[in-house]
Design a protein around this motif. Structure first.
Motif, short mmCIF file in Angstrom:
data_model
loop_
_atom_site.label_atom_id
_atom_site.label_comp_id
_atom_site.label_asym_id
_atom_site.label_seq_id
_atom_site.Cartn_x
_atom_site.Cartn_y
_atom_site.Cartn_z
N GLU A 11 0.68 -1.15 0.11
CA GLU A 11 -0.59 -0.05 -0.21
C GLU A 11 0.94 1.48 0.25
OE1 GLU A 11 -3.50 2.28 2.30
OE2 GLU A 11 -2.64 0.03 3.21
N TRP A 12 0.81 2.50 -1.38
CA TRP A 12 1.52 3.37 -0.96
C TRP A 12 0.25 4.67 -0.10
CZ3 TRP A 12 5.81 4.14 -3.66
CH2 TRP A 12 6.12 2.63 -4.60
N TYR A 13 0.77 5.41 0.28
CA TYR A 13 0.69 6.75 0.86
C TYR A 13 -0.24 7.37 -0.25
CZ TYR A 13 2.82 6.47 5.43
OH TYR A 13 3.83 6.06 7.01
N THR A 14 -1.88 7.91 0.41
CA THR A 14 -2.43 8.75 0.24
C THR A 14 -2.83 10.25 0.39
OG1 THR A 14 -4.42 7.74 0.87
CG2 THR A 14 -3.54 6.34 -1.91
N VAL A 15 -3.33 10.67 -0.26
CA VAL A 15 -3.85 11.79 0.61
C VAL A 15 -5.05 11.91 1.67
CG1 VAL A 15 -6.43 11.97 -0.44
CG2 VAL A 15 -4.43 14.27 -0.46
N LYS A 16 -5.30 10.42 1.95
CA LYS A 16 -6.52 10.15 3.39
C LYS A 16 -5.64 9.85 4.35
CE LYS A 16 -9.85 7.86 0.11
NZ LYS A 16 -10.99 6.56 0.36
N ASP A 17 -4.10 9.88 4.69
CA ASP A 17 -3.32 9.51 5.12
C ASP A 17 -2.51 10.37 5.83
OD1 ASP A 17 -3.39 6.66 4.22
OD2 ASP A 17 -2.08 6.52 2.93
N PHE A 18 -2.76 11.80 5.77
CA PHE A 18 -2.58 12.85 6.00
C PHE A 18 -3.22 13.96 6.64
CE2 PHE A 18 -0.19 12.13 2.79
CZ PHE A 18 1.87 12.46 3.23
N ALA A 19 -3.34 14.26 8.18
CA ALA A 19 -4.00 14.21 9.27
C ALA A 19 -3.84 15.67 9.80
CB ALA A 19 -5.05 13.58 9.69
N VAL A 20 -4.27 16.41 10.36
CA VAL A 20 -3.60 17.36 11.11
C VAL A 20 -2.96 17.37 12.38
CG1 VAL A 20 -3.44 20.46 11.55
CG2 VAL A 20 -4.14 19.57 9.11
N GLY A 21 -2.35 17.65 13.86
CA GLY A 21 -3.07 17.09 14.35
C GLY A 21 -2.72 15.41 15.08
N LYS A 22 -2.28 15.08 13.93
CA LYS A 22 -1.98 13.48 14.19
C LYS A 22 -0.34 13.45 13.45
CE LYS A 22 -6.52 11.45 13.90
NZ LYS A 22 -7.40 11.11 12.65
N PRO A 23 0.19 12.20 14.01
CA PRO A 23 1.62 11.41 13.22
C PRO A 23 1.38 10.65 12.32
CG PRO A 23 0.89 10.16 15.19
CD PRO A 23 -0.20 11.41 15.06
N ILE A 24 2.81 10.61 11.41
CA ILE A 24 2.65 9.97 10.25
C ILE A 24 4.20 10.15 9.95
CG2 ILE A 24 2.80 12.40 8.99
CD1 ILE A 24 1.49 10.51 6.45
N THR A 25 3.92 8.02 9.54
CA THR A 25 6.12 7.90 9.55
C THR A 25 6.32 7.69 8.22
OG1 THR A 25 5.06 6.26 12.11
CG2 THR A 25 7.46 6.05 10.40
N LEU A 26 7.25 8.72 7.50
CA LEU A 26 7.92 9.10 6.51
C LEU A 26 9.07 7.85 6.15
CD1 LEU A 26 6.56 12.13 4.77
CD2 LEU A 26 5.50 10.19 5.04
N LEU A 27 9.27 6.71 5.86
CA LEU A 27 10.27 6.51 5.45
C LEU A 27 11.64 6.10 6.86
CD1 LEU A 27 12.22 8.14 2.10
CD2 LEU A 27 11.26 5.43 2.80
N GLY A 28 10.59 5.42 8.34
CA GLY A 28 11.43 5.56 8.90
C GLY A 28 11.63 7.47 10.24
N ARG A 29 11.13 7.77 9.91
CA ARG A 29 10.83 9.38 11.13
C ARG A 29 9.56 9.51 10.78
NH1 ARG A 29 14.75 9.73 6.79
NH2 ARG A 29 17.14 10.35 7.60
#
Length: 601
Positions: free
Chosen positions: A291-309
């Protein structure tokens, strides 16, 4: 079946399916022997048939080669996609000299040296010196040649007929095994069962130049020398790619690298076999990503992990808010304040002034280890260079002898400094000279935090000036002080200017009276001298009629005062053509008292 009264077994000649059986048949050697044996019809020893012609092996078996299809397995320890490799070969047996060779078919762009693996030679069978013979070869068996084990799976029709004619029972053929990695490479990279309804071209044309912008923080404080750093996450709607850029601040001590993660599609989850995939050297494709990251995975006030960060999204721009509102109906964006709280300002305690040096100069030692001199107003210094206001002051003291002392207070306009000088007085018992060097004098009640110094507006006649504990009373000033303040009246209060004017008023009146008296006496003497010179010139001309001239002057003096105005006097002089030089006439014209001139005449 009974024959002549005896029973004997009758062996079958055909099997199931009417296939002929050769088990009870004579061999070729027995048939050859029977064919060469002739019946003996006479008594005695039978004659042998003449032997057939001798044929050498290289002629009898010329161009007769037995071919076996085989393969061997080769380990591949340095690849993650294949652990072994299957290589197909052909084993050739030459009947003329019992030699063998192993050949591998050449595959284009395989990257493996192929062709002749083992050149034509007699292959050793064991350590006793025996060599492989065609009787040792059969289908479905392993054969070891120089440490490599080959699996023979089949042979060609000539080989099969030859071996069967020599009485060798052949094993059933086996299926050739193919290399799994080669078969995988032959498969198409992308296989679609049904055509997708998603149109990438339409997405590009619709969302081109439309980018979602998120403000995020990367908290790396768990690691050594880590910190909380701000980043900018761009999501490109045209191709669903993500870019992470750094936000630099002034004096942050970091090199100006603008991009942390270049623009690319970021995977969200991988397949199970991705644990051994070398992502550091190979690119990730759709086969490794679940599964790839889409626009639904980005939300204000929540963390997100991109390439281990792990990035914490705390805000977004106005276009992103509008997009999420129109696309997903989200209106409540939980904005998070991530600004660092300003540290409590520690008040700087300035030690009291010790009295050494100027206050501003000594204060620089409290601000820096390498103090710099205080800044100077160079424009003021250039405009007021050599401009000094001087005052006469008297010392205020209960001692009568001290009250008689007189001082000169000088105020330097270029630096706002004051110096005091005492003129020496003979037989006074006090040594005169410099009483106070050039320095700034603070007013009474001023502090070191907010010092207030004396200015020219504070120096009025009768004012008291306190200089480091000594009180002085201003009793007089130079006339230059009044002239300077009158020329710059907008810079001084009216009370200061009026006090100086009142002080200098009697002195100015006396000076003007003396100047007027001196000017009147000087003008009378010059006029008498001019009259004398005119009389001297008239004495040289005796032809003039004094009686007619007298009558003319008396005629114009109608009031009988004995005086004429300036215009009538010079009109009569022109009438009688007095022989007087033009220079003397011009000097007489310059005086405004023609009545005196008339009387003298």
């Amino acid at each position: 079946d009974p024959t002549n009264g005896f029973a004997y077994s009758r062996l079958p000649t055909v099997g199931i399916g009417r296939e002929r059986l050769y088990v009870n048949q004579l061999s070729q050697a027995e048939l050859d022997e029977l064919s060469n044996k002739r019946p003996t019809l006479t008594y005695g020893q039978a004659k042998q048939a003449p032997p057939s012609d001798f044929i050498p092996a290289h002629v009898a078996f010329d161009k007769k080669v037995l071919k076996f299809d085989a393969y061997f397995q080769e380990d591949v320890p340095i690849s993650t996609e294949e652990h072994f490799r299957i290589r197909q070969v052909g084993i050739y047996y030459y009947l003329e000299d019992d030699s063998m060779s192993v050949m591998e078919p050449i595959v284009e762009n395989s990257g493996i040296p192929q062709g002749k693996l083992i050149k034509r030679q007699r292959i050793p069978k064991n350590d006793r010196g025996d060599h492989y013979h065609w009787k040792d070869l059969n289908r479905g068996m392993n054969i070891t040649i120089y440490g490599k084990t080959f699996r023979i799976v089949d042979c060609d029709p000539f080989t099969q007929v030859f071996l069967e004619s020599q009485g060798i029972e052949l094993n059933p053929p086996e299926k050739m095994i193919f290399d799994p990695y080669t078969e995988l490479r032959k498969m198409p990279m992308r296989m679609y069962v049904t055509p997708s309804s998603f149109d990438q071209l339409k997405q590009f044309l619709t969302f081109d130049r439309q980018v979602l912008r998120f403000y995020a923080m990367w908290d790396d404080t768990e690691n050594m020398f880590g910190e909380n750093r701000p980043f900018l996450i761009h999501y490109y709607l045209a191709d669903d790619t993500v870019e992470v850029r750094e936000l630099h601040e002034r004096n942050d001590g970091r090199d100006p690298f603008p991009v942390l993660i270049r623009r690319q599609r970021l995977p969200k989850s991988f397949v199970d076999k991705m644990k051994t995939f070398p992502r550091c050297v190979l690119e990730i494709s759709n086969q490794e990503v679940l599964e790839w990251y889409t626009v639904k995975d980005f939300a204000v006030g929540k963390p997100i992990t991109l390439l281990g960060r792990s990035f914490f999204i705390y805000d977004c721009d106005e276009f992103t808010r509008q997009f999420y509102h129109e696309k997903f109906g989200i209106t409540d964006f939980q904005l998070v304040d991530v600004k660092k709280k300003a540290p409590e300002e520690v008040p700087q305690i300035i030690p009291p002034y010790n009295g050494y040096g100027f206050l501003e100069d000594s204060l620089q030692n409290c601000f820096s280890l390498l103090p710099q001199p205080p800044r100077k107003n160079f424009i003021k210094m250039l405009e007021n260079d050599h401009k000094v206001l001087r005052y006469q002051v008297a010392l205020e003291s209960p001692n009568p002898e001290e009250r008689k002392r007189r001082f000169i207070l000088s105020y330097f306009l270029s630096t706002d400094m004051i110096s005091i000088y005492e003129p020496p007085v003979r037989n006074s018992g006090i040594i005169g000279g410099k009483y106070l060097g050039k320095t700034k004098v603070p007013k009474p009640g001023s502090t070191t935090d907010n010092p207030v110094y004396y200015e020219p507006a504070d120096l009025t006649i009768g004012a008291t000036v306190e200089v480091f504990g000594h009180r002085f009373i201003i009793s007089d000033a130079d006339e230059y002080v009044l002239n300077y303040m009158e020329s710059n009246a907008e810079s001084f209060p009216a009370t200061t200017l009026q006090s100086l004017r009142d002080h200098f008023a009697p002195r100015r009146t006396a000076v003007q009276a003396a100047e007027s008296q001196s000017a009147a006496g000087t003008g009378r003497q010059e006029l008498e001298e001019l009259v004398r010179q005119v009389q001297e010139q008239l004495k040289h001309h005796n032809y003039l009629s004094n009686s007619s001239m007298r009558e003319a002057f008396l005629h114009h003096d109608k009031d009988g005062s004995g005086f004429l105005n300036k215009a009538e006097f010079f009109a009569l002089c022109n009438r009688f053509n007095l022989p007087v030089s033009d220079a003397l006439v011009n000097k007489v014209r310059s005086y405004d008292d023609p009545m005196v001139l008339q009387r003298r005449h």
